[in-house]
Every structure is written in structure tokens, then in C-alpha cells.
Design a protein around this motif. Sequence first.
Motif, PDB file in Angstrom:
ATOM      1  N   SER A 198       0.836  -1.194   0.000  1.00  0.00           N
ATOM      2  CA  SER A 198       0.000   0.000   0.000  1.00  0.00           C
ATOM      3  C   SER A 198       0.866   1.236   0.000  1.00  0.00           C
ATOM      4  N   SER A 201       0.177   6.522   3.657  1.00  0.00           N
ATOM      5  CA  SER A 201      -1.034   7.276   3.947  1.00  0.00           C
ATOM      6  C   SER A 201      -0.707   8.376   4.950  1.00  0.00           C
ATOM      7  N   SER A 205      -8.593  11.186   6.426  1.00  0.00           N
ATOM      8  CA  SER A 205      -9.592  10.329   5.806  1.00  0.00           C
ATOM      9  C   SER A 205      -9.858  10.749   4.363  1.00  0.00           C
ATOM     10  N   ASP A 216     -11.414  10.129  -1.235  1.00  0.00           N
ATOM     11  CA  ASP A 216     -11.226   9.295  -0.057  1.00  0.00           C
ATOM     12  C   ASP A 216      -9.763   8.851   0.036  1.00  0.00           C
ATOM     13  N   SER A 218      -8.405   6.201   0.924  1.00  0.00           N
ATOM     14  CA  SER A 218      -8.124   4.833   0.465  1.00  0.00           C
ATOM     15  C   SER A 218      -7.731   4.807  -1.010  1.00  0.00           C
ATOM     16  N   THR A 222      -5.905   2.006  -3.452  1.00  0.00           N
ATOM     17  CA  THR A 222      -6.803   1.142  -4.234  1.00  0.00           C
ATOM     18  C   THR A 222      -7.737   2.015  -5.049  1.00  0.00           C
TER      19      THR A 222
END
Length: 598
Positions: A198, A201, A205, A216, A218, A222
Amino acid sequence: MKGFAAWSSVLLGLTSSVIAAPSKYAPTIKEAVEVPRGWVRVSPAPADHVVDLRFGLPQHNFKQLEQALYEVSDPFHDRYGQHLSKEEVESLVAPHPKTLEAVDEWLASHGIAKSICSRSPAKDWVMVKVPVSLAEKMLDTTYHVWKHAESGDTLVRTTSYSLPAHMHEHIELVTPTTYFGRPKGLATTFRWSDAQASLASSGESSIRSASGTVVDASCNSTITLTCLQELYNVTGYTPAATDVNKIGITGYLEQYANIQDLQSFYADQLPKAEGSTFNYTSIKGGQNSQNLSEAGIEANLDVQFAYGLSWPTPGYFWSTGGRPPFIPDLRTVNNTNEPYADWLEYVLSVPNPPQTISTSYGDDEQTVPLSYAIRTCASFAQLGARGVSLLFSSGDGGVGDGDANPATQQCKTNDGRNATRFIPAFPASCPYVTAVGATVSIPEKAVDFTGGGFSNVFPTPLYQVGAVASYLARLPAGTYQGLYNKFGRGIPDVSAQGDYFRVWYRGNPVHVGGTSASSPTVAGLVSLLNDARLSKGLPPLGFLNPLLYTKGVAGLTDVTEGNNPGCGTQGFNATTGWDPLTGLGTPNFGKLKEIVLA
Ligand SMILES: *[C@@H]1O[C@H](CO)[C@@H](O)[C@H](O)[C@H]1NC(C)=O
Ligand SMILES: *[C@@H]1O[C@H](CO)[C@@H](O)[C@H](O)[C@H]1NC(C)=O
Ligand SMILES: *[C@@H]1O[C@H](CO)[C@@H](O)[C@H](O)[C@H]1NC(C)=O
Ligand SMILES: *[C@@H]1O[C@H](CO)[C@@H](O)[C@H](O)[C@H]1NC(C)=O
Ligand SMILES: *[C@@H]1O[C@H](CO)[C@@H](O)[C@H](O)[C@H]1NC(C)=O
Ligand SMILES: *[C@@H]1O[C@H](CO)[C@@H](O)[C@H](O)[C@H]1NC(C)=O
Ligand SMILES: *[C@@H]1O[C@H](CO)[C@@H](O)[C@H](O)[C@H]1NC(C)=O
């Protein structure tokens, strides 16, 4: 000049009658190529093996077609949006009557009656099945069975062929002859992404993109439909012209688009689309097995994201040809044509093809014979003139092989010299299509594998001259001298996310990337732009580039970071403005919609 030409041919005529120079009927070489690396000659082709010969006759008024293409695609021209009908395009690419006559006569001289030939609607292609023995006589050549060392695939090709001197002006190319583009040369451009690796980050959020959209968090590791909708400012748009608008995806090399996987994808990412599917058409024996364990990752990626983004716009999927499993001693009569020719023959024959079409396949440009590249590219111009937007992925090897190490790089010219040179991809290098590169993470930067550079075949088209000149002017003097063609068509035109896509494959979610992901993404958004125009009674966008390089720039987000290593170099750098990794940038659908409706 005209007078001079007439005079010199009189002179030549005199000379030949005196010293009996070679007859105009003597065969002279039409095209000769170096065999692309990796192919090994196995044996002479069996004399009774049947080849599907296709003769491409010169498209007499192609210049006029090209001009029409540029005018109807130029948002500042009076003819903008006035696309040509199928019949109008056909009349512009029709061969000269003298050519038709000369070709019929020549075929008849080999015992081939008019009645056993088939022709394209414009008559610019003549097709006939003949045994190898006759093809060899007609083309003064020898066909061989060739084997691809790595994959073991075989095909029947030659490295050069001839035509009588007086036929050269009447036949532009003959296939299958010198194009080794099948079955393996035509590469799909997806690659697996490691979902576990990944991206970092920030702990927030949500992330703000360079265009100002909020995405978002994420989405940095992804990519889903929702990520692309948020990132590219699509959220909230509802398609309204689904009775007339369509989107098409091409499939080759037994890449099957699986409907069950599509349903799982929808259940996961777009529940309201569950139960919807696509229109599948088989071309020249293409198949679309629905056996889940035969689903193709490339086909699944393409259809899931293109149809998902444009849903409920009707989706079309074409599966072209099978791999020709040529086994010399079985006398197989399998189709041995080149892939794009078969697809083009079909799609050009359809009265209303989808207005937006994405293709995630390509070849190293240098392995495509010149005549084949030029003719195929000219056929894409026909679709553009008819109002079809064509998107092609730009390749996944950076400026060539994706290898930054000079000791191990594989970028060798295919001209017998083995010189190092950047290797652009075709069809992305065709100036009449829109080439799509790949970005990664948010804010976006060029992903290191994104294919880009400059064509060695096609010159810089007018719509791109300013953008390319401005990029080249900022390259330090002498950069990559001799490795690329600074007068070539720059690749790509635009870009979009191209890694960590969450795709359903053989029953499970997986992560894949590649410019293969970027092309259907842009196609999905272009299809929505077409929807916006069609629902206002406007014509579709058609060939996009003249719009993109002018008014369109305001609806694209420039990508200014990243480089694309390859051929033992660090590749090019993304910069302000157009660059040969991310083109003009990534789409901002909301802004583009305002531009195309203005
Ligand atoms: C997204 O991932 C990239 C690459 O790991 C990282 O540099 C960047 O900071 C991340 N963005 C955010 C907002 O977390
Ligand atoms: C699929 O498209 C073809 C070509 O446009 C059309 O003839 C056929 O009826 C369509 N099939 C379905 C199931 O819609
Ligand atoms: C599905 O495909 C796999 C792999 O090709 C094959 O082994 C299996 O027999 C096929 N299943 C059916 C029901 O045809
Ligand atoms: C190729 O030819 C063989 C033998 O004629 C046939 O069984 C096979 O189905 C053909 N394959 C394709 C893709 O047409
Ligand atoms: C080019 O490389 C090939 C092997 O890939 C070799 O057979 C050939 O001799 C080389 N030619 C030159 C001019 O170096
Ligand atoms: C790319 O940027 C790096 C770092 O600024 C620079 O050293 C290099 O020369 C640039 N390369 C090109 C091809 O512009
Ligand atoms: C998104 O598109 C709308 C138009 O539909 C525009 O007003 C808005 O500024 C765009 N948002 C961003 C962040 O670019």
C-alpha cells in the motif's frame, strides 16, 4: 515539374526499347523487413496452406479525408461536429477506377476471377483465399512458418514480397506478409499490482487532488469507480442519452470478458448496475468463453471500468480472431490475418459504431511494417471522421523496455544495426487517435512505467506542434540525442490513473495496473461527455485531439511530476504543460462537460 516528368518518361521509354531494360511487368520489391526479435524461421510453409490474402488499394482521396477529419474535429471550425456518413467516408477512400481495373486484370492473370474475391464496401480492400503456392507466385516470395521462441506460437509470414513494377502504384500493401504482429507481438498492457505494498497514507480520511477535488484517502492505495468519480469530478452526473450513446471495448488474444466477474464487480462497486451486461460480438472466430477460469484479466479490467464509469450507457465488447494455432502438417485453414485489419473491417462496416472506443493493446512501433502502420492509422482516421473517439493505451515500458540500467536494457533497433533507441508503441503513435498514459497516487504523478515518447513513423501533427515544441525547448541541449525523433508525433495526449485498480477476476478481487487501466478510464469519461452532448441534441465529440490541445486544456489537470525510465535511461520528466508521459494531463469531467457544451 510536370513537364519534366513527362519528358523523362519519354526518355525512359526510348532507352528501354533500345537496351531492353527490365519489363514493367517484372517483379520489384514492394516491402522488405527485418524479422522482429524473438521469431525463428522453422520451415517453408506447406504449398497448400491457405492464406487469406488482402490487397490494400491506394485511398485515392485520403488527403481530403484527412482534411475533413481535422475540420469536423476542430472546435473553432465551421464544420465542427459535422461528421461524415459511412458513405461519404467510403467515397473518399475509394480507389481510382483505373486501380480497380488494373488490380482485376492482374488477379485474372493469376487465374483469380473477380467473382471469387470479396471487397470492402469502399472497394479499397480486395480479399481472396489462395494456397501458399499461388501467393508465392503472385508476390514473388517464399512464405515460411515462423516460431516465436519464447511463447512457442507459430505463424506463416515472409520478410519481403514483390509486385510487378506497374502494380506498385495500384497496391499499397498486401497482408499477411511482413507483419509479425500476431499472436504475441500484440501485447496487452496490464500488470499486476501488489495490493499489500500500500502506498503511504497521511492518516487523513480524505485527500485533496491537484484539481481541488476531494478524494477518499483509500484511493491512494486502491482505485475503485468511486475514487475515479471523486478524483475526476464526475460525482453526481446521470447519463441521459443511453438510447443513442454507446461505448465499445476491443478484445484480442483470447481475452474473455466474464459476465459473472462483472456482476461481482458491480455488487462490490456499483450495486445499482447489477444485472446489466454488454453486447458481445465475435469477429473472425473470436470467442468470449464464460468459463470463469478462462476469464481474461485485460478484458475484465477494460469492461469493468469502462462500463462501470459510463453505466447505464450500453457497452459493446468485440472479440477478434483466435490465436491462429497453425500446425504446418494439419493444413489448417485458420485465419492468419493481422488483428487490427479484421477489427477495422468489421467496425467500419457497421452503420453506427459506438461513439467511444477503447483499446488496451499495442505493439512496438518498430515491429509494425511501415505500410501496415500507415494504412491502419489511416483507417482510424475514417472512424474519427465519422464521429468516433478512439482511445489507446500508450504502453507500459516507459520510453522503451522500462529498464533504467544501461547494462541490461533491451531497446535495440530492428533494422539490423541493433542500435539503442527509444521504442514507442503503435497504435498510440498514430496521430488520428488519442493516446492515454498512466498516473499514480494523489496528488497525481506520472507512474514510472507509463509509455511515452515520440513516433519514428508519424510526424508531429499540427494540433500538437506548439505543445511538443514547448516541451522540447525546455529539454537541456543534446538530451537523448539520437534516441528519439524530435519531429515525431508525441505520445501520449492525456493520462489517467493506471495502477492499483480493484478488478474482479476469476471470482476474486485483484489489483492490476497499466496504461491498460488508464485508457478505459478516459474512455468512460469521454463516453459521459458524449452523453452530455447527445442529450442536448449536439453531435458526439469524434476525434478528440484538436479539441484537447485547444479549449480542452482548461478541463485537464496538468501532471508535473514523475519520469518514465527505460532503454538504460531515466526517461523523460513530467513538466508543466504537455509532456511525453502524461500528455496534457488528467480529465476534470465537470470542467470538460462545461467546455463541450459551451
Ligand atoms: C499517496 O501515496 C504517495 C506514494 O506513496 C505518497 O507520497 C503521498 O503522500 C500519499 N498521499 C497522501 C495524501 O497520503
Ligand atoms: C448487439 O449488437 C449487434 C450489432 O449492433 C446487434 O445486431 C445485436 O442485435 C445486438 N445484440 C443485442 C443482444 O443487443
Ligand atoms: C473451464 O476452463 C478450465 C480451464 O481451461 C478447464 O480446465 C475446465 O474444464 C473448463 N470447465 C468447463 C465446465 O468447461
Ligand atoms: C483452426 O483450425 C482448426 C483446424 O481446421 C480448427 O479446429 C480450429 O477451430 C480453428 N481455430 C480457429 C480459431 O478458427
Ligand atoms: C544484432 O543482434 C542479433 C541478436 O539479437 C545478432 O544475431 C546480430 O548479429 C546483431 N547484429 C549486429 C549488427 O550487431
Ligand atoms: C529530469 O529531471 C532531473 C532532475 O531535475 C534532471 O537531472 C534530468 O536532466 C531531467 N531529464 C530530462 C530528460 O529532462
Ligand atoms: C467540477 O465541475 C464543476 C462543473 O460541473 C465545476 O463547477 C467545479 O469547479 C469542478 N470542481 C473542481 C474541483 O474542479
